[in-house]
Enzyme design. Structure first.
Site, short mmCIF file in Angstrom:
data_model
loop_
_atom_site.label_atom_id
_atom_site.label_comp_id
_atom_site.label_asym_id
_atom_site.label_seq_id
_atom_site.Cartn_x
_atom_site.Cartn_y
_atom_site.Cartn_z
CD GLU A 154 -1.40 -2.34 2.06
OE1 GLU A 154 -2.21 -2.99 2.73
OE2 GLU A 154 -0.17 -2.63 1.98
CB ALA A 179 17.31 -44.13 -5.03
CB ALA A 208 19.01 -51.84 -4.48
CB SER A 250 18.57 -40.88 -6.46
OG SER A 250 19.30 -39.88 -5.76
CG ASP A 310 21.51 -38.30 -2.69
OD1 ASP A 310 22.02 -39.36 -3.12
OD2 ASP A 310 20.29 -38.08 -2.69
NE ARG A 332 23.04 -26.60 -7.27
CZ ARG A 332 22.51 -27.41 -6.37
NH1 ARG A 332 22.43 -27.04 -5.10
NH2 ARG A 332 22.05 -28.59 -6.74
CD GLU A 335 14.58 -31.10 -3.00
OE1 GLU A 335 15.59 -31.77 -3.32
OE2 GLU A 335 14.32 -29.99 -3.50
N GLY A 386 14.20 -38.99 1.95
CA GLY A 386 14.03 -40.37 1.56
C GLY A 386 12.70 -40.93 2.02
CG LEU A 415 11.98 -36.98 7.08
CD1 LEU A 415 11.48 -36.99 8.51
CD2 LEU A 415 13.16 -36.01 6.92
#
Length: 366
Positions: free
Chosen positions: A55, A165, A167, A171, A203, A210, A293, A295, A298
């Site tokens: 405003e 992913a 085994a 991934s 990972d 990015r 993000e 597995g 979680l």
């Protein structure tokens, strides 16, 4: 109640509000358009917390033309002193004749008081125009104000047979560049990114934004019940990472703090990280949207606890087979009536990949 012109000007205000998609946290995204004699005389949007609200930008652009104008604002003008003065008073002082708000502010400090202040000053007030669109734009802010927890958006990338992913944990990359770039845009709009220790171990992600032009990076949060994270993990780079653990003290805590991390002990009765408490803590820190993000462990725990609001699923045109890792770990169902129901919001192609956005159907609505 509302004319075609009202709809058009509020739609313009919403487009302005969307410009703050990646910058206003922890504040809501708000746009404002001032109209006089059918012509726009000023417009503005809230750009960053601590800076002028929408405003004020619109009033400065309009100058003297604001007197007698109608103000279209995507959220009820604030009525309290925060880091900036109340916008409701600024509109009154500028002499606007009408204020149309898309929705009432869910913030208890405002919640109708701004509209009441305007009415008491003799200004014509209307509320509810394009309310669902305005609410959607600030779904995380509304969640934090009404549920005292962030809006939780779970992002996953999978093959057509639902595998995330191999085994052995490999991934990168199941999906293509377009899908990954889209994922970074969703990261950018979030206030924080949550992952688990398994993902950090497999990972070693940075979990930063990015390839997207943004002025801020979301807070990074790791659920690590046993404090197994290594001090060299890239997610700790730059400091400020929150580690949610079930441990209280020890040399690992000191080492992580030396890396600039904040270690929060949030053990539940069975010695695991208390996820509802973690979300409440993040809400207290001003986190509106939480991007997950993680597995299958979680992710499944968040689903099982009823803490996931939205699923962002990228599906690649490939098959990984039954030995590859699945999407989520959930308890076995005895009947299909127990299935976790989702409502699809949006489906689109990103390169060769399919993105499905769906929301969890509340138990009471199933």
């Amino acid at each position: 109640m509302f004319s075609a012109a009202d709809h058009a000007f509020m739609a313009q205000a919403l487009r302005l509000a969307e410009l703050g998609l990646w910058t206003t946290s922890p504040n809501p995204r708000v746009g404002c358009v001032l109209v006089k004699d059918g012509q726009v005389v000023g417009e503005g949007w809230h750009q960053r917390a601590g800076e002028a609200h929408a405003e004020i930008h619109a009033l400065l652009a309009a100058g003297a033309s604001a007197r007698g104008a109608s103000a279209y604002v995507t959220l009820e003008p604030c009525s309290h002193f925060g880091r900036t003065p109340p916008c409701a008073k600024a509109l009154i002082d500028a002499g606007v004749s009408r204020v149309v708000a898309a929705m009432q502010d869910p913030n208890p400090q405002v919640s109708g008081r701004g509209l009441a202040m305007l009415r008491d000053a003799g200004i014509e007030v209307a509320c509810g125009l394009l309310e669902s669109e305005a609410r959607e734009l600030n779904i995380g802010f509304v969640s934090r104000m009404t549920r005292q927890r962030p809006w939780v958006r779970l992002k996953m990338a999978a093959s057509l047979d639902g595998r995330t992913a191999l085994a052995n944990g490999q991934s990168q990359w199941i999906t293509g560049a377009a899908a990954r770039q889209d994922g970074h845009r969703w990261r950018a709009r979030a206030c924080a990114i949550l992952t688990g220790m398994g993902t950090v171990r497999d990972d070693d992600p940075q979990l930063s934004v990015r390839g997207v032009n943004t002025t801020r990076q979301p807070v990074r949060v790791v659920v690590d019940g046993q404090l197994a994270i290594q001090s060299s993990a890239r997610i700790l780079d730059g400091g400020g990472t929150i580690i949610a653990t079930a441990q209280e003290k020890g040399p690992r805590v000191d080492a992580l703090r030396a890396r600039g991390a904040e270690v929060c002990s949030l053990a539940n009765a069975v010695g695991r990280v208390d996820l509802p408490r973690l979300l409440a803590l993040l809400a207290q820190r001003g986190i509106n949207e939480l991007h997950v993000e993680a597995g299958r462990g979680l992710s499944g725990a968040l689903f099982a606890a009823g803490l996931v609001d939205e699923l962002l699923l990228y599906m690649a045109p490939c098959l990984l087979g039954s030995e590859a890792r699945g999407l989520v770990d959930l308890p076995a169902l005895a009947s299909l009536t127990e299935k976790l129901a989702l409502k699809t919001c949006d489906v689109r192609m990103l390169g060769d990949d399919l993105r499905v956005r769906a929301r969890v159907v509340p138990a009471q609505a199933r």
